[in-house]
Write a protein that holds these residues in place. Structure first.
Motif, PDB file in Angstrom:
ATOM      1  N   LEU A   1       0.835  -1.212   0.000  1.00  0.00           N
ATOM      2  CA  LEU A   1       0.000   0.000   0.000  1.00  0.00           C
ATOM      3  C   LEU A   1       0.862   1.250   0.000  1.00  0.00           C
ATOM      4  O   LEU A   1       0.487   2.276  -0.569  1.00  0.00           O
ATOM      5  CB  LEU A   1      -0.936  -0.013   1.204  1.00  0.00           C
ATOM      6  CG  LEU A   1      -2.251  -0.740   0.942  1.00  0.00           C
ATOM      7  CD1 LEU A   1      -3.073  -0.809   2.211  1.00  0.00           C
ATOM      8  CD2 LEU A   1      -3.041  -0.052  -0.168  1.00  0.00           C
ATOM      9  N   TYR A   2       2.034   1.173   0.670  1.00  0.00           N
ATOM     10  CA  TYR A   2       2.950   2.320   0.602  1.00  0.00           C
ATOM     11  C   TYR A   2       3.275   2.636  -0.862  1.00  0.00           C
ATOM     12  O   TYR A   2       3.148   3.772  -1.312  1.00  0.00           O
ATOM     13  CB  TYR A   2       4.239   2.035   1.391  1.00  0.00           C
ATOM     14  CG  TYR A   2       5.426   2.781   0.841  1.00  0.00           C
ATOM     15  CD1 TYR A   2       5.455   4.171   0.837  1.00  0.00           C
ATOM     16  CD2 TYR A   2       6.521   2.097   0.281  1.00  0.00           C
ATOM     17  CE1 TYR A   2       6.526   4.873   0.286  1.00  0.00           C
ATOM     18  CE2 TYR A   2       7.589   2.791  -0.256  1.00  0.00           C
ATOM     19  CZ  TYR A   2       7.589   4.165  -0.251  1.00  0.00           C
ATOM     20  OH  TYR A   2       8.635   4.848  -0.800  1.00  0.00           O
ATOM     21  N   HIS A   3       3.699   1.601  -1.620  1.00  0.00           N
ATOM     22  CA  HIS A   3       4.061   1.845  -3.018  1.00  0.00           C
ATOM     23  C   HIS A   3       2.843   2.316  -3.827  1.00  0.00           C
ATOM     24  O   HIS A   3       2.972   3.100  -4.767  1.00  0.00           O
ATOM     25  CB  HIS A   3       4.678   0.580  -3.630  1.00  0.00           C
ATOM     26  CG  HIS A   3       6.032   0.247  -3.064  1.00  0.00           C
ATOM     27  ND1 HIS A   3       6.211  -0.673  -2.050  1.00  0.00           N
ATOM     28  CD2 HIS A   3       7.256   0.738  -3.351  1.00  0.00           C
ATOM     29  CE1 HIS A   3       7.501  -0.744  -1.759  1.00  0.00           C
ATOM     30  NE2 HIS A   3       8.160   0.095  -2.513  1.00  0.00           N
ATOM     31  N   THR A   4       1.660   1.830  -3.433  1.00  0.00           N
ATOM     32  CA  THR A   4       0.443   2.281  -4.125  1.00  0.00           C
ATOM     33  C   THR A   4       0.208   3.774  -3.895  1.00  0.00           C
ATOM     34  O   THR A   4      -0.190   4.503  -4.812  1.00  0.00           O
ATOM     35  CB  THR A   4      -0.764   1.446  -3.651  1.00  0.00           C
ATOM     36  OG1 THR A   4      -0.483   0.069  -3.906  1.00  0.00           O
ATOM     37  CG2 THR A   4      -2.039   1.838  -4.368  1.00  0.00           C
ATOM     38  N   THR A   5       0.514   4.246  -2.663  1.00  0.00           N
ATOM     39  CA  THR A   5       0.355   5.701  -2.435  1.00  0.00           C
ATOM     40  C   THR A   5       1.340   6.487  -3.281  1.00  0.00           C
ATOM     41  O   THR A   5       1.052   7.614  -3.694  1.00  0.00           O
ATOM     42  CB  THR A   5       0.532   6.103  -0.950  1.00  0.00           C
ATOM     43  OG1 THR A   5       1.873   5.836  -0.529  1.00  0.00           O
ATOM     44  CG2 THR A   5      -0.454   5.402  -0.049  1.00  0.00           C
ATOM     45  N   LYS A   6       2.508   5.894  -3.550  1.00  0.00           N
ATOM     46  CA  LYS A   6       3.483   6.613  -4.377  1.00  0.00           C
ATOM     47  C   LYS A   6       2.979   6.743  -5.817  1.00  0.00           C
ATOM     48  O   LYS A   6       3.228   7.742  -6.486  1.00  0.00           O
ATOM     49  CB  LYS A   6       4.848   5.908  -4.348  1.00  0.00           C
ATOM     50  CG  LYS A   6       5.473   5.795  -2.977  1.00  0.00           C
ATOM     51  CD  LYS A   6       5.780   7.124  -2.323  1.00  0.00           C
ATOM     52  CE  LYS A   6       7.081   7.726  -2.778  1.00  0.00           C
ATOM     53  NZ  LYS A   6       7.495   8.868  -1.934  1.00  0.00           N
ATOM     54  N   ILE A   7       2.276   5.715  -6.283  1.00  0.00           N
ATOM     55  CA  ILE A   7       1.656   5.798  -7.620  1.00  0.00           C
ATOM     56  C   ILE A   7       0.632   6.932  -7.623  1.00  0.00           C
ATOM     57  O   ILE A   7       0.573   7.753  -8.546  1.00  0.00           O
ATOM     58  CB  ILE A   7       0.966   4.470  -7.978  1.00  0.00           C
ATOM     59  CG1 ILE A   7       1.998   3.351  -8.130  1.00  0.00           C
ATOM     60  CG2 ILE A   7       0.125   4.614  -9.244  1.00  0.00           C
ATOM     61  CD1 ILE A   7       1.390   1.967  -8.345  1.00  0.00           C
ATOM     62  N   MET A   8      -0.181   6.964  -6.561  1.00  0.00           N
ATOM     63  CA  MET A   8      -1.224   7.999  -6.493  1.00  0.00           C
ATOM     64  C   MET A   8      -0.601   9.394  -6.394  1.00  0.00           C
ATOM     65  O   MET A   8      -1.123  10.357  -6.972  1.00  0.00           O
ATOM     66  CB  MET A   8      -2.140   7.719  -5.308  1.00  0.00           C
ATOM     67  CG  MET A   8      -2.929   6.431  -5.471  1.00  0.00           C
ATOM     68  SD  MET A   8      -3.720   6.003  -3.917  1.00  0.00           S
ATOM     69  CE  MET A   8      -4.754   4.639  -4.426  1.00  0.00           C
ATOM     70  N   ASP A   9       0.508   9.501  -5.647  1.00  0.00           N
ATOM     71  CA  ASP A   9       1.244  10.776  -5.582  1.00  0.00           C
ATOM     72  C   ASP A   9       1.642  11.232  -6.977  1.00  0.00           C
ATOM     73  O   ASP A   9       1.491  12.392  -7.342  1.00  0.00           O
ATOM     74  CB  ASP A   9       2.570  10.599  -4.825  1.00  0.00           C
ATOM     75  CG  ASP A   9       2.419  10.557  -3.331  1.00  0.00           C
ATOM     76  OD1 ASP A   9       1.362  10.949  -2.824  1.00  0.00           O
ATOM     77  OD2 ASP A   9       3.385  10.126  -2.667  1.00  0.00           O
ATOM     78  N   THR A  10       2.218  10.278  -7.712  1.00  0.00           N
ATOM     79  CA  THR A  10       2.656  10.607  -9.073  1.00  0.00           C
ATOM     80  C   THR A  10       1.472  11.120  -9.875  1.00  0.00           C
ATOM     81  O   THR A  10       1.581  12.123 -10.606  1.00  0.00           O
ATOM     82  CB  THR A  10       3.261   9.356  -9.758  1.00  0.00           C
ATOM     83  OG1 THR A  10       4.434   8.975  -9.044  1.00  0.00           O
ATOM     84  CG2 THR A  10       3.622   9.629 -11.216  1.00  0.00           C
ATOM     85  N   ASP A  11       0.335  10.477  -9.744  1.00  0.00           N
ATOM     86  CA  ASP A  11      -0.839  10.903 -10.517  1.00  0.00           C
ATOM     87  C   ASP A  11      -1.332  12.281 -10.069  1.00  0.00           C
ATOM     88  O   ASP A  11      -1.763  13.089 -10.906  1.00  0.00           O
ATOM     89  CB  ASP A  11      -1.945   9.848 -10.421  1.00  0.00           C
ATOM     90  CG  ASP A  11      -1.633   8.637 -11.304  1.00  0.00           C
ATOM     91  OD1 ASP A  11      -0.839   8.793 -12.264  1.00  0.00           O
ATOM     92  OD2 ASP A  11      -2.144   7.539 -11.048  1.00  0.00           O
ATOM     93  N   LEU A  12      -1.265  12.557  -8.754  1.00  0.00           N
ATOM     94  CA  LEU A  12      -1.663  13.893  -8.289  1.00  0.00           C
ATOM     95  C   LEU A  12      -0.742  14.963  -8.879  1.00  0.00           C
ATOM     96  O   LEU A  12      -1.192  16.028  -9.320  1.00  0.00           O
ATOM     97  CB  LEU A  12      -1.601  13.960  -6.756  1.00  0.00           C
ATOM     98  CG  LEU A  12      -2.715  13.247  -5.987  1.00  0.00           C
ATOM     99  CD1 LEU A  12      -2.420  13.270  -4.479  1.00  0.00           C
ATOM    100  CD2 LEU A  12      -4.070  13.894  -6.255  1.00  0.00           C
ATOM    101  N   MET A  13       0.553  14.667  -8.868  1.00  0.00           N
ATOM    102  CA  MET A  13       1.526  15.628  -9.409  1.00  0.00           C
ATOM    103  C   MET A  13       1.312  15.808 -10.917  1.00  0.00           C
ATOM    104  O   MET A  13       1.349  16.924 -11.442  1.00  0.00           O
ATOM    105  CB  MET A  13       2.956  15.105  -9.194  1.00  0.00           C
ATOM    106  CG  MET A  13       3.336  14.937  -7.760  1.00  0.00           C
ATOM    107  SD  MET A  13       4.004  16.465  -7.114  1.00  0.00           S
ATOM    108  CE  MET A  13       4.221  16.023  -5.405  1.00  0.00           C
ATOM    109  N   TRP A  14       1.106  14.716 -11.606  1.00  0.00           N
ATOM    110  CA  TRP A  14       0.928  14.745 -13.064  1.00  0.00           C
ATOM    111  C   TRP A  14      -0.331  15.526 -13.416  1.00  0.00           C
ATOM    112  O   TRP A  14      -0.374  16.282 -14.390  1.00  0.00           O
ATOM    113  CB  TRP A  14       0.918  13.304 -13.569  1.00  0.00           C
ATOM    114  CG  TRP A  14       0.614  13.038 -15.022  1.00  0.00           C
ATOM    115  CD1 TRP A  14      -0.134  12.008 -15.507  1.00  0.00           C
ATOM    116  CD2 TRP A  14       1.071  13.763 -16.172  1.00  0.00           C
ATOM    117  NE1 TRP A  14      -0.186  12.058 -16.873  1.00  0.00           N
ATOM    118  CE2 TRP A  14       0.544  13.131 -17.318  1.00  0.00           C
ATOM    119  CE3 TRP A  14       1.849  14.902 -16.345  1.00  0.00           C
ATOM    120  CZ2 TRP A  14       0.783  13.581 -18.609  1.00  0.00           C
ATOM    121  CZ3 TRP A  14       2.088  15.363 -17.651  1.00  0.00           C
ATOM    122  CH2 TRP A  14       1.556  14.695 -18.751  1.00  0.00           C
TER     123      TRP A  14
END
Ligand SMILES: NC(=O)c1ccc[n+]([C@@H]2O[C@H](COP(=O)([O-])OP(=O)(O)OC[C@H]3O[C@@H](n4cnc5c(N)ncnc54)[C@H](O)[C@@H]3O)[C@@H](O)[C@H]2O)c1
Length: 239
Positions: free
Chosen positions: A193-206
């Protein structure tokens, strides 16, 4: 040049702060000790004692004459995040309490970065998801509202990509589908789930880049090993 480091008490945060301070940058660090408190709660103490962030900044000042301004606070609070960009910030430690100005660069480390912790139970999963996404969303909106020229350096992780059965293209993948072509962020499939939040972070930034032209560099960093930096030697020299 004015650098803001979110998560400045962390494994990467403090060495980064000393690195830039040593080269003459104005550095501000922010942390709420989430990492230290999580370790205490789970009874997994530190390998060796580490002074508080304020103590570290004082020692750094004694050794080098340089100032790293410190803010102790939770970046999931939007008011705190916004105050770092609109000048309403109160420092918990600084030689000079004057606002250093809108940061030229913000380095975003302030996350819960432990994969095992993030899937240990519902409680820690919830802390990981809400903490990481709120900090990132607060940052995106603070920059959007007050500091469009500030460059965000976000440390993502190789773990966003998972282990697909094709070569990983860092960043972008060109896809041809039913006769038409498009360019997309390489598909990501995390294993915690930690790595999943990093994916979501990337999408928020993008999203922020596409909508508001924000300036973001998202590094898909692998594990960082070792604690030896030039500045660590200065920091360790206690009289
Ligand atoms: N260390 C690595 O090998 C590595 C590899 C790839 C990516 N990263 C990324 O780099 C970043 C930093 O990693 P690290 O190893 O230094 O982790 P760390 O846990 O040592 O540092 C993160 C710091 O952020 C702080 N923090 C978390 N949430 C906060 C909040 N809401 N408000 C204020 N402070 C908060 C924590 O207290 C901690 O001091 C993470 O985002 C991680 O995903 C690290």
């Amino acid at each position: 040049m004015n650098i803001l480091i979110l998560g400045g008490d962390g494994y990467l945060g403090w060495p980064t702060a000393m690195y830039f301070s040593n080269r003459g940058y104005d550095v501000t660090v922010v942390d709420n000790y989430l990492r230290r408190n999580a370790c205490t709660e789970l009874d997994t103490g530190m390998l060796y004692p580490v002074p508080t962030l304020i103590e570290r900044a004082k020692i750094w000042h004694e050794k080098t004459g340089r100032e790293i301004k410190v803010v102790i606070g939770d970046l999931t609070a939007p008011e705190l995040m916004r105050s770092l960009f609109n000048g309403h910030i109160t420092y918990n430690w600084a030689v000079n309490n004057r606002f250093t100005g809108i940061p030229d660069t913000v380095i975003h480390y302030a996350e819960q970065p432990s994969a095992p912790y993030s899937i240990y139970n519902y409680h820690y999963a919830d802390i990981t998801v809400t903490n990481n996404l709120r900090v990132t969303n607060n940052l995106v909106w603070a920059i959007r509202d007050y500091a469009r020229d500030t460059h965000i350096i976000k440390v993502g992780t190789m773990g966003e990509y998972g282990t697909p059965n094709i070569d990983i293209e860092e960043g972008w993948l060109e896809i041809e589908h039913k006769g038409r072509k498009g360019k997309f962020i390489f598909p990501r499939q995390a294993s915690s789930l930690y790595h999943t939040t990093k994916i979501m972070d990337t999408d928020l930034m993008w999203f922020g880049v596409r909508m508001w032209d924000l300036r973001v560099t998202d590094l898909m960093q692998g594990p960082v090993y070792g604690i030896e930096t030039e500045e660590m030697q200065i920091d360790a020299r206690r009289s």
